[in-house]
Design an enzyme around this catalytic site. Structure first.
Site, short mmCIF file in Angstrom:
data_model
loop_
_atom_site.label_atom_id
_atom_site.label_comp_id
_atom_site.label_asym_id
_atom_site.label_seq_id
_atom_site.Cartn_x
_atom_site.Cartn_y
_atom_site.Cartn_z
N GLY A 42 14.21 42.61 -76.21
CA GLY A 42 14.69 43.16 -77.48
C GLY A 42 15.93 42.50 -78.05
CD GLU A 93 20.51 46.66 -73.30
OE1 GLU A 93 19.58 46.41 -74.10
OE2 GLU A 93 20.33 47.17 -72.18
CG ASP A 94 17.24 46.24 -77.61
OD1 ASP A 94 17.88 46.84 -76.74
OD2 ASP A 94 16.00 46.14 -77.57
CG ASP A 97 17.52 56.13 -76.02
OD1 ASP A 97 18.01 57.02 -76.71
OD2 ASP A 97 16.36 56.20 -75.58
CE LYS A 125 16.89 55.69 -80.93
NZ LYS A 125 15.57 55.86 -80.32
CG ASP A 153 8.80 46.99 -77.93
OD1 ASP A 153 9.94 47.32 -77.60
OD2 ASP A 153 7.81 47.17 -77.18
P1 IMP Z 1 18.45 53.47 -72.18
O1 IMP Z 1 18.47 53.08 -70.73
O2 IMP Z 1 17.81 54.81 -72.38
O3 IMP Z 1 19.79 53.37 -72.86
O4 IMP Z 1 17.41 52.53 -72.83
C1 IMP Z 1 17.65 51.49 -73.64
C2 IMP Z 1 16.34 50.78 -73.88
O5 IMP Z 1 15.31 51.67 -74.36
C3 IMP Z 1 16.50 49.75 -74.95
O6 IMP Z 1 16.93 48.52 -74.43
C4 IMP Z 1 15.14 49.70 -75.60
O7 IMP Z 1 14.32 48.78 -74.90
C5 IMP Z 1 14.56 51.08 -75.40
N1 IMP Z 1 14.69 51.88 -76.64
C6 IMP Z 1 15.52 52.92 -76.82
N2 IMP Z 1 15.38 53.45 -78.06
C7 IMP Z 1 14.44 52.71 -78.67
C8 IMP Z 1 13.85 52.75 -80.00
O8 IMP Z 1 14.18 53.56 -80.86
N3 IMP Z 1 12.90 51.82 -80.26
C9 IMP Z 1 12.52 50.88 -79.35
N4 IMP Z 1 13.04 50.80 -78.10
C10 IMP Z 1 13.99 51.71 -77.77
MG MG Z 2 15.64 46.68 -74.31
#
Ligand code: IMP
Ligand code: MG
Length: 188
Positions: A42, A93-94, A97, A125, A153
């Site tokens: 991403g 990072e993209d 979350d 987020k 994606d």
């Molecule tokens: P975390 O470990 O929950 O912070 O996850 C982060 C990862 O979840 C990101 O690097 C994305 O690959 C994926 N992700 C979280 N939100 C989205 C979204 O809205 N669209 C697409 N991928 C997402």
């Molecule tokens: Mg990712």
């Protein structure tokens, strides 16, 4: 259908914000030669644009994470080619979350005895956070909608959209894919 998805951040707004982040990073890392480490897949688009806005000598590398098992445990599937020991690492990072991936990644990089680690995420987020992990730089704070485009994606699709879209009703991918595609790929 009209409110199943919506444009959230335009190509122009992304580009303006990426340029701002690039100049902040150039200031903060002046006199150093950081290594920018993008989290695949991403962050590829963001890294490519961001490094061209950082007027410093730097290295660029990537790593690929692999999620496995219940609870979404992660490990590094493809590692950086550049050793991170005693380097100033800028992790890219993209989107952050829950913060779980970033927490584990930061820990893994610190264990390699990097001189410093800071993270830049294009999107935050913030309301979805489960773990309180440091995020030194971010492009935009976003809501909890599912986003696609500019690297993000849905099951491998739509990373190549130039803008970032929120998909408010995921049923659109199933119920009306053609109309959806015609809207997000306007030149087709
Ligand atoms: P975390 O470990 O929950 O912070 O996850 C982060 C990862 O979840 C990101 O690097 C994305 O690959 C994926 N992700 C979280 N939100 C989205 C979204 O809205 N669209 C697409 N991928 C997402
Ligand atoms: Mg990712």
């Amino acid at each position: 259908m009209a409110d199943a998805f919506t444009l959230v951040i335009s190509e122009q707004d992304i580009s303006t914000r990426v340029a701002e982040l690039g100049s902040v990073l150039a200031e903060d890392y002046a006199g150093k030669r950081p290594v920018v480490v993008g989290v695949l897949t991403g962050a590829l688009w963001f890294v490519a644009d961001l490094v061209r806005q950082i007027d410093l000598e730097l290295d660029v590398d990537f790593l690929l994470l692999n999620r496995f098992g219940e609870g979404g445990r992660i490990r590094i599937q493809t590692d950086t080619a550049i050793p991170l020991v005693e380097r100033d690492v800028i992790l890219v990072e993209d989107i952050v979350d829950t913060g779980l991936s970033l927490t584990i990644l930061r820990k893994m990089i610190e264990e390699r005895r990097a001189s410093s680690v800071r993270c830049v995420a294009l999107l935050d987020k913030v309301t979805r956070r489960i773990v309180d992990v440091p995020l030194e730089y971010r492009g935009f704070e976003v809501g909890d909608e599912f986003l696609i485009g500019y690297g993000l994606d849905h099951e491998g699709h739509y990373r190549n959209l130039r803008d970032i879209w929120a998909v408010l009703d995921l049923g659109i991918f199933r119920d009306d894919p053609e109309t959806f595609r015609r809207s997000v790929f306007p030149r087709r």
